[in-house]
Scaffold this motif. Structure first.
Motif, PDB file in Angstrom:
ATOM      1  N   THR A   1       0.941  -1.207   0.018  1.00  0.00           N
ATOM      2  CA  THR A   1       0.110   0.030   0.001  1.00  0.00           C
ATOM      3  C   THR A   1       0.900   1.331  -0.069  1.00  0.00           C
ATOM      4  O   THR A   1       1.918   1.324   0.774  1.00  0.00           O
ATOM      5  CB  THR A   1      -0.991   0.131   1.187  1.00  0.00           C
ATOM      6  N   ILE A   2       0.393   2.035  -1.038  1.00  0.00           N
ATOM      7  CA  ILE A   2       1.320   3.456  -0.822  1.00  0.00           C
ATOM      8  C   ILE A   2       0.268   4.510  -0.200  1.00  0.00           C
ATOM      9  O   ILE A   2      -0.703   4.544  -0.596  1.00  0.00           O
ATOM     10  CB  ILE A   2       1.443   3.994  -2.414  1.00  0.00           C
ATOM     11  N   ASP A   3       0.677   4.799   0.937  1.00  0.00           N
ATOM     12  CA  ASP A   3      -0.276   5.641   1.901  1.00  0.00           C
ATOM     13  C   ASP A   3       0.190   6.988   1.958  1.00  0.00           C
ATOM     14  O   ASP A   3      -0.355   7.532   3.055  1.00  0.00           O
ATOM     15  CB  ASP A   3      -0.415   4.753   3.239  1.00  0.00           C
ATOM     16  N   GLU A   4       0.746   7.632   1.161  1.00  0.00           N
ATOM     17  CA  GLU A   4       1.005   8.917   1.113  1.00  0.00           C
ATOM     18  C   GLU A   4       1.266   9.526  -0.245  1.00  0.00           C
ATOM     19  O   GLU A   4       1.602   8.688  -1.111  1.00  0.00           O
ATOM     20  CB  GLU A   4       2.461   9.209   1.812  1.00  0.00           C
ATOM     21  N   LEU A   5       0.930  10.598  -0.292  1.00  0.00           N
ATOM     22  CA  LEU A   5       0.961  11.227  -1.768  1.00  0.00           C
ATOM     23  C   LEU A   5       2.230  12.078  -1.771  1.00  0.00           C
ATOM     24  O   LEU A   5       2.847  12.358  -0.769  1.00  0.00           O
ATOM     25  CB  LEU A   5      -0.147  12.389  -1.834  1.00  0.00           C
ATOM     26  N   PRO A   6       2.655  12.299  -2.850  1.00  0.00           N
ATOM     27  CA  PRO A   6       4.105  12.899  -3.041  1.00  0.00           C
ATOM     28  C   PRO A   6       3.728  14.181  -2.585  1.00  0.00           C
ATOM     29  O   PRO A   6       2.716  14.880  -2.770  1.00  0.00           O
ATOM     30  CB  PRO A   6       4.117  13.107  -4.680  1.00  0.00           C
ATOM     31  N   PRO A   7       4.938  14.762  -1.908  1.00  0.00           N
ATOM     32  CA  PRO A   7       4.907  16.326  -1.222  1.00  0.00           C
ATOM     33  C   PRO A   7       4.172  17.500  -2.417  1.00  0.00           C
ATOM     34  O   PRO A   7       4.636  17.102  -3.571  1.00  0.00           O
ATOM     35  CB  PRO A   7       6.225  16.584  -0.923  1.00  0.00           C
ATOM     36  N   GLY A   8       3.839  18.616  -1.814  1.00  0.00           N
ATOM     37  CA  GLY A   8       3.555  19.811  -2.624  1.00  0.00           C
ATOM     38  C   GLY A   8       2.183  19.566  -3.359  1.00  0.00           C
ATOM     39  O   GLY A   8       1.681  20.301  -4.084  1.00  0.00           O
ATOM     40  N   ARG A   9       1.405  18.654  -2.910  1.00  0.00           N
ATOM     41  CA  ARG A   9      -0.001  18.422  -3.610  1.00  0.00           C
ATOM     42  C   ARG A   9      -0.783  19.404  -2.477  1.00  0.00           C
ATOM     43  O   ARG A   9      -0.815  19.232  -1.404  1.00  0.00           O
ATOM     44  CB  ARG A   9      -0.591  17.093  -3.451  1.00  0.00           C
ATOM     45  N   THR A  10      -1.705  20.139  -3.245  1.00  0.00           N
ATOM     46  CA  THR A  10      -2.855  20.838  -2.516  1.00  0.00           C
ATOM     47  C   THR A  10      -3.971  20.267  -2.288  1.00  0.00           C
ATOM     48  O   THR A  10      -4.437  19.564  -3.177  1.00  0.00           O
ATOM     49  CB  THR A  10      -2.879  22.431  -3.215  1.00  0.00           C
ATOM     50  N   PRO A  11      -4.566  20.272  -1.057  1.00  0.00           N
ATOM     51  CA  PRO A  11      -6.083  19.534  -0.976  1.00  0.00           C
ATOM     52  C   PRO A  11      -6.875  20.240  -2.359  1.00  0.00           C
ATOM     53  O   PRO A  11      -6.790  21.351  -2.394  1.00  0.00           O
ATOM     54  CB  PRO A  11      -6.495  19.848   0.316  1.00  0.00           C
ATOM     55  N   ILE A  12      -7.766  19.460  -2.510  1.00  0.00           N
ATOM     56  CA  ILE A  12      -8.692  19.717  -3.603  1.00  0.00           C
ATOM     57  C   ILE A  12     -10.125  19.939  -2.553  1.00  0.00           C
ATOM     58  O   ILE A  12     -10.618  19.352  -2.012  1.00  0.00           O
ATOM     59  CB  ILE A  12      -9.212  18.492  -4.248  1.00  0.00           C
ATOM     60  N   VAL A  13     -10.728  21.268  -3.047  1.00  0.00           N
ATOM     61  CA  VAL A  13     -11.817  21.574  -2.261  1.00  0.00           C
ATOM     62  C   VAL A  13     -13.029  21.313  -3.076  1.00  0.00           C
ATOM     63  O   VAL A  13     -13.007  21.667  -4.240  1.00  0.00           O
ATOM     64  CB  VAL A  13     -12.005  23.224  -2.167  1.00  0.00           C
ATOM     65  N   THR A  14     -13.840  20.445  -2.537  1.00  0.00           N
ATOM     66  CA  THR A  14     -15.021  19.900  -3.212  1.00  0.00           C
ATOM     67  C   THR A  14     -16.157  20.499  -2.765  1.00  0.00           C
ATOM     68  O   THR A  14     -16.577  20.916  -1.525  1.00  0.00           O
ATOM     69  CB  THR A  14     -14.966  18.442  -2.929  1.00  0.00           C
ATOM     70  N   LYS A  15     -17.116  20.841  -3.816  1.00  0.00           N
ATOM     71  CA  LYS A  15     -18.264  21.764  -3.573  1.00  0.00           C
ATOM     72  C   LYS A  15     -19.455  20.963  -4.180  1.00  0.00           C
ATOM     73  O   LYS A  15     -19.301  20.493  -5.503  1.00  0.00           O
ATOM     74  CB  LYS A  15     -18.272  22.938  -4.084  1.00  0.00           C
ATOM     75  N   VAL A  16     -20.534  20.816  -3.846  1.00  0.00           N
ATOM     76  CA  VAL A  16     -21.716  20.400  -4.159  1.00  0.00           C
ATOM     77  C   VAL A  16     -22.514  21.321  -4.748  1.00  0.00           C
ATOM     78  O   VAL A  16     -22.967  22.124  -3.851  1.00  0.00           O
ATOM     79  CB  VAL A  16     -22.554  19.284  -3.117  1.00  0.00           C
ATOM     80  N   VAL A  17     -23.029  21.299  -5.935  1.00  0.00           N
ATOM     81  CA  VAL A  17     -23.832  22.630  -6.381  1.00  0.00           C
ATOM     82  C   VAL A  17     -24.897  22.097  -7.244  1.00  0.00           C
ATOM     83  O   VAL A  17     -25.004  21.131  -8.064  1.00  0.00           O
ATOM     84  CB  VAL A  17     -22.770  23.392  -7.524  1.00  0.00           C
ATOM     85  N   ASN A  18     -26.143  22.588  -6.949  1.00  0.00           N
ATOM     86  CA  ASN A  18     -27.368  22.356  -7.850  1.00  0.00           C
ATOM     87  C   ASN A  18     -27.317  22.900  -9.185  1.00  0.00           C
ATOM     88  O   ASN A  18     -26.615  23.780  -9.564  1.00  0.00           O
ATOM     89  CB  ASN A  18     -28.543  22.897  -7.094  1.00  0.00           C
ATOM     90  N   GLU A  19     -27.643  22.002  -9.906  1.00  0.00           N
ATOM     91  CA  GLU A  19     -27.543  22.026 -11.414  1.00  0.00           C
ATOM     92  C   GLU A  19     -28.081  23.545 -11.619  1.00  0.00           C
ATOM     93  O   GLU A  19     -27.609  23.940 -12.800  1.00  0.00           O
ATOM     94  CB  GLU A  19     -28.288  20.922 -12.230  1.00  0.00           C
ATOM     95  N   ALA A  20     -28.992  24.010 -11.098  1.00  0.00           N
ATOM     96  CA  ALA A  20     -29.654  25.165 -11.509  1.00  0.00           C
ATOM     97  C   ALA A  20     -28.622  26.522 -11.331  1.00  0.00           C
ATOM     98  O   ALA A  20     -28.702  27.446 -12.000  1.00  0.00           O
ATOM     99  CB  ALA A  20     -30.923  25.712 -10.323  1.00  0.00           C
TER     100      ALA A  20
END
Ligand code: ADP
Ligand code: MG
Length: 712
Positions: free
Chosen positions: A463-482
Motif C-alpha cells: 500500500t502506498i499510503d502517502e501522496l508525493p509532497p506539494g499536492r494541495t488539497p482539493i476543495v470539493t463543492k456540491v452545487v445544484n445544477e440550477a
C-alpha cells in the motif's frame, strides 16, 4: 413499443399460466445460465431472497394501510382513464370493502383477466384511505390471477432473478434441481464439534429443503434476517468453501515456479538500470514508494511467482514503482509487460516509460488494437526476438499472436477493470518451461482490510499510503445544477490564471446516444459561453486517433477546457488542470467520483472539484446519492472513501463492481458472521490435509468451475 416489465411480476401470483413459446423457454434457459445456474447443485443453492405468505387471504376490511396482503374479490368495474396519465383502474369488492387496482403499464391480457364479474386473487400493498385524494384504498401494480385452486401450504419463495426469467419458471427449475442434487455431507463429522453450538446444526439437506419450502409457522423474521439455523448452516458451508479454495490456491501457487529476478544478468556493468532510473527521476521517491519497492523486490528475488496487489490512491505515484520493478526485471535479463485497460491510459504509460527508459538504452514495444498492421508486425517481432525489454499496451498484449521471448513480470494497471480471464491469459504468456511470470496488479480503488483478508487471502498487498509532497488539497463543492452559470464563471476564473478545466458528463448505460448528446450539448454550451477559449470534446465513441489528438491538445495546454464522458476516468495526468466539474454527479458511484477528482490537484496550484447534481423530477436527492456526495466533500482519502463505499453498498456489490467472476459471498456477511469465518479459517487447513477428498467435493459443490478464477 411494449410497456416496460412490470415490477410486480416477481410476485408468485403473476399470470404464468399461458403456454410459453419455445423461444421464451430458451430465453429463460439462457437467463439461468447467466445467473450461473447450470448444475443441479447450483439450482439447489440458489436461495430465496424473501418469502411471500400466500397461505392466507385477508378481508379488505381488516387490511391495514401499508400492509402487504392477499385478497380474493370480484371485479365490479374496469376502465382506462387518462388523468393524470393513461392507466387501467379496476375496482374490486370482497364483500367486506372495495379497493382500486391501478396499473400504469398494462397489457390487454391484464384487462381480460380483470374483466367485470371475474373473481381474482390479488396480492399487493394496500395504500391510502378514503381521504387519499378521492381515490379510496388502492393497490398499485399488484400481482393477480384468477381466483380458485387451493391456497399453498408453504410460504412462497421469491428468488433473485434477472430479466427474461419469470419467478414461476425459476421456482420450478430450482425445485427440480433440489430434488436431483447430491446433498451428501462434505463437512467432516469432527468439523462442527469444534464450534460450541447450543443445538446440533442442521444437515445441509434439511437446511436446503427448509429454505426452499418453509412451513407457514416459520418465523419470517429469522428467515429474513438469516439468523435461522438453516441459514446458519448455509453460511458456514459457504465460508468454508471460500476459505478452502483460497487456501488451495495459495498452496498451488507456492508450488509454482517463476524466474528469480536477482541481480544484474551482466556482471561488471557499471550501474544497473534500476539504479540509473532512480538517479534520473526528477523527484525523490516518497517513503511509501520506497517501502513498497522493497516489498516488490523481495518477491521478485524468489522463485515463487509474485502475486501482489499494489494499492495507492489516485496520484500516489504507482507508475514509477512499476517502472522500477520493470527495471529490476530487465536487469536480470528478462522481459516485462505492462497492460492498461484503455488506450489513452496505456499510451500515457508508454510515453512516460520511454521517457525514462529509452535514454538508458531500453527498447519498448507498443501494442494496441488500433495500430496499423505493419507497426504491429514490427512490435511482435521485437517482442519475440527479445529486442524489446518492455512491452506496453492494452488488451492487445494478451492476444494469441503475441509471443514473448522470456516474459518474467506482468504488470496490470487498474486491475479491477480487467476480467479474471484476462489476467489468467497474461500469466499464461510465459513460454519458458513450466514457469509462471510474476504478477503485479495495481489499483487506485483500495480494498478494505476485512475484505482483503477473506476474499484475497491468496494475494499479498502493498500500500502506498502517502501522496508525493506539494499536492494541495482539493476543495470539493456540491452545487445544484440550477446554478450552472456560477460554475461557468468559476471556469473563467481558472482560465484567466492560465489553468485548465475538465468537465465530465455521465455515461448513461442504457443509451449511448443520450450520453453523446449530453456531452455534445455541454460542449456547445461551453464553447458559446467561453469565447476565445478552445474547448475540446472527448467521448468513448470517437475513433482512437481522434481521441488521442484531443487528449494531446489538452495535455500540451492548447485546450482550455476538456468536455468528456468518463473515458478520462483512469490515469490521465495533466498537472496544469485545476478544476474538475462533474455533471450529474448523483449518477456516479463513489469510487468513480473519487477517481475522477484525482485528475486535478496534481500540480502545486489550488484545485477544486464541483459536483453538479440534479434531482430530476424529485424534490430532493435519494439517500444513497446524498451519502456519496457527502463523503466526497468530507474526505479525500481513498481508503476512507472505500470504507464509506462499502458501507453504502455492502460487500457483494462493492466487490462485484470491482472484480468480475470472483466468487462472492452470497449468504454470509463478513461482519455479522465473523465467528463462522473464524471457524472456517481454522477448519480449512485441517480439512485439506486430512480430508482432501471431502475438501475437493466441497469446493466443487460451492464454486464449481469458478474455483479456477481464484488463481488469477
Ligand atoms: P497513480 O498512482 O495515480 O498512477 P502516477 O503514477 O500517475 O499516479 O503519478 C502521479 C504524478 O505524480 C505523476 O506526474 C508522477 O510523475 C508524479 N510523482 C510520482 N512520484 C512522485 C514523487 N515521489 N514526487 C513527486 N512527484 C511524483
Ligand atoms: Mg496510474
Amino acid at each position: 413499443m411494449p410497456p416496460p416489465v412490470i415490477k410486480a411480476s416477481t410476485s408468485a401470483l403473476e399470470t404464468a399460466g399461458k403456454a410459453r413459446s419455445p423461444s421464451a423457454k430458451s430465453q429463460a434457459q439462457q437467463a439461468l445460465e447467466k445467473l450461473g445456474l447450470r448444475r443441479d447443485i447450483d439450482l439447489a443453492l440458489h436461495l430465496p431472497l424473501r418469502y411471500e405468505d400466500e397461505t392466507r387471504v385477508t378481508a379488505l376490511a381488516d387490511a391495514r394501510d401499508g400492509e402487504l396482503v392477499q385478497i380474493e374479490a370480484q371485479v365490479t368495474r374496469s376502465e382506462i382513464t387518462f388523468r393524470p396519465r393513461r392507466q387501467l383502474r379496476v375496482t374490486v369488492d370482497d364483500g367486506s370493502d372495495t379497493c382500486v387496482l391501478r396499473f400504469i403499464n398494462f397489457y390487454p391480457s391484464h384487462q381480460k383477466t380483470l374483466s367485470v364479474g371475474a373473481r381474482v386473487r390479488v396480492r399487493g400493498e394496500i395504500r391510502g384511505g378514503s381521504f387519499a385524494g378521492g381515490f379510496g384504498r388502492e393497490m398499485v401494480h399488484p400481482g393477480f390471477r384468477p381466483a380458485g385452486g387451493d391456497l399453498p401450504s408453504a410460504l412462497t419463495p421469491v428468488y433473485p432473478t434477472v430479466a427474461g426469467l419469470p419467478q414461476a419458471y425459476l421456482r420450478k427449475a430450482v425445485l427440480s434441481g433440489l430434488s436431483r442434487a447430491d446433498l451428501a455431507e462434505t463437512v467432516p463429522e469432527t468439523g462442527f464439534s469444534r464450534k460450541k453450538l447450543s443445538k446440533p446444526l442442521w444437515s445441509l439437506r434439511e437446511a436446503l429443503q427448509f429454505l426452499h419450502h418453509p412451513t407457514p409457522d416459520a418465523a419470517l423474521a429469522t428467515l429474513e434476517n438469516r439468523s435461522h439455523p438453516a441459514w446458519q448452516r448455509l453460511k458456514a458451508e459457504e465460508l468454508l468453501a471460500q476459505q478452502l479454495s483460497q487456501l488451495q490456491a495459495r498452496r498451488v501457487r507456492a508450488a509454482m515456479r517463476a524466474p528469480a529476478l536477482a541481480g544484474p544478468a551482466m556482471r561488471g556493468t557499471h550501474c544497473t538500470l534500476h539504479e540509473q532510473l532512480l538517479e534520473r527521476l526528477p523527484f525523490r521517491l516518497t517513503a511509501a514508494q520506497q517501502r513498497v519497492g522493497i516489498e516488490i523486490d523481495a518477491d521478485l528475488k524468489k522463485n515463487i511467482p509474485m502475486h501482489r496487489l499494489l494499492q495507492g490512491d489516485v496520484g500516489s505515484g504507482k507508475t514509477v514503482v512499476a517502472a522500477l520493478a520493470a527495471a529490476r526485471c530487465m536487469d536480470a535479463g528478462w522481459q516485462c509487460a505492462l497492460m492498461a485497460p484503455t488506450e489513452i491510459l496505456a499510451e500515457q504509460h508508454f510515453r512516460k516509460l520511454i521517457g525514462w527508459l529509452e535514454p538508458l538504452g531500453i527498447q519498448t514495444a507498443w501494442l494496441t488494437g488500433s495500430q496499423k498492421a505493419k507497426e504491429r508486425r514490427e512490435a511482435l517481432a521485437m517482442i519475440e526476438s527479445g529486442a524489446a525489454g518492455l512491452v506496453v499496451g492494452t488488451h492487445a498484449v494478451i492476444q494469441n499472436k503475441v509471443l514473448f521471448k522470456n516474459l518474467a513480470l506482468a504488470i496490470i494497471d487498474e486491475q479491477h477493470r480487467f476480467g479474471v480471464a484476462q489476467r489468467l491469459a497474461l500469466r499464461s504468456k510465459m513460454t519458458e518451461g513450466g514457469q509462471d511470470p510474476h504478477l503485479l496488479m495495481m489499483t487506485a480503488t483500495p480494498i478494505p482490510r476485512t475484505l482483503a483478508m477473506s476474499y484475497y487471502a491468496d494475494l499479498d498487498v502493498s500500500t502506498i499510503d502517502e501522496l508525493p509532497p506539494g499536492r494541495t488539497p482539493i476543495v470539493t463543492k456540491v452545487v445544484n445544477e440550477a446554478r450552472r452559470d456560477e460554475v461557468v464563471e468559476r471556469i473563467r476564473g481558472q482560465l484567466n490564471q492560465g489553468r485548465q478545466v475538465y468537465w465530465v458528463c455521465p455515461l448513461i448505460e442504457e443509451s449511448e446516444a443520450v450520453d453523446l448528446t449530453n456531452a455534445t450539448q455541454t460542449h456547445e454550451a461551453l464553447t458559446a459561453a467561453l469565447p476565445g477559449t478552445p474547448v475540446g470534446l472527448l467521448h468513448s465513441r470517437m475513433p482512437v486517433a481522434e481521441k488521442r489528438a484531443v487528449m494531446s491538445l489538452f495535455t500540451s495546454g492548447q485546450l482550455g477546457v476538456l468536455v468528456s464522458t468518463t473515458v478520462i476516468e483512469v490515469g490521465v495526468d495533466v498537472p496544469n488542470a485545476s478544476l474538475m466539474v462533474i455533471e450529474h454527479a448523483e449518477r456516479f458511484g463513489l469510487s468513480q467520483l473519487h477517481q475522477l477528482r484525482g485528475r486535478v490537484g496534481r500540480g502545486a496550484a489550488a484545485a477544486a472539484c464541483v459536483l453538479l447534481y440534479s434531482t430530476g423530477d424529485a424534490p430532493r436527492l435519494g439517500e444513497t446519492a446524498r451519502a456519496r456526495l457527502k463523503a466526497m466533500v468530507e474526505t479525500q482519502d481513498g481508503f476512507e472513501i472505500a470504507r464509506r463505499d462499502l458501507d453504502i453498498r455492502g460487500p457483494g456489490e462493492f466487490l462485484g463492481a470491482r472484480q468480475s467472476g470472483a466468487p462472492l459471498l452470497r449468504f454470509a456477511d463478513l461482519a455479522l458472521d465473523a465467528d463462522w469465518l473464524a471457524w472456517a479459517r481454522a477448519l480449512a487447513p485441517e480439512m485439506l490435509d486430512q480430508h482432501a477428498d471431502l475438501a475437493h467435493r466441497h469446493i466443487q459443490r460451492w464454486l464449481g468451475g469458478k474455483a479456477e478464477f481464484l488463481k488469477a
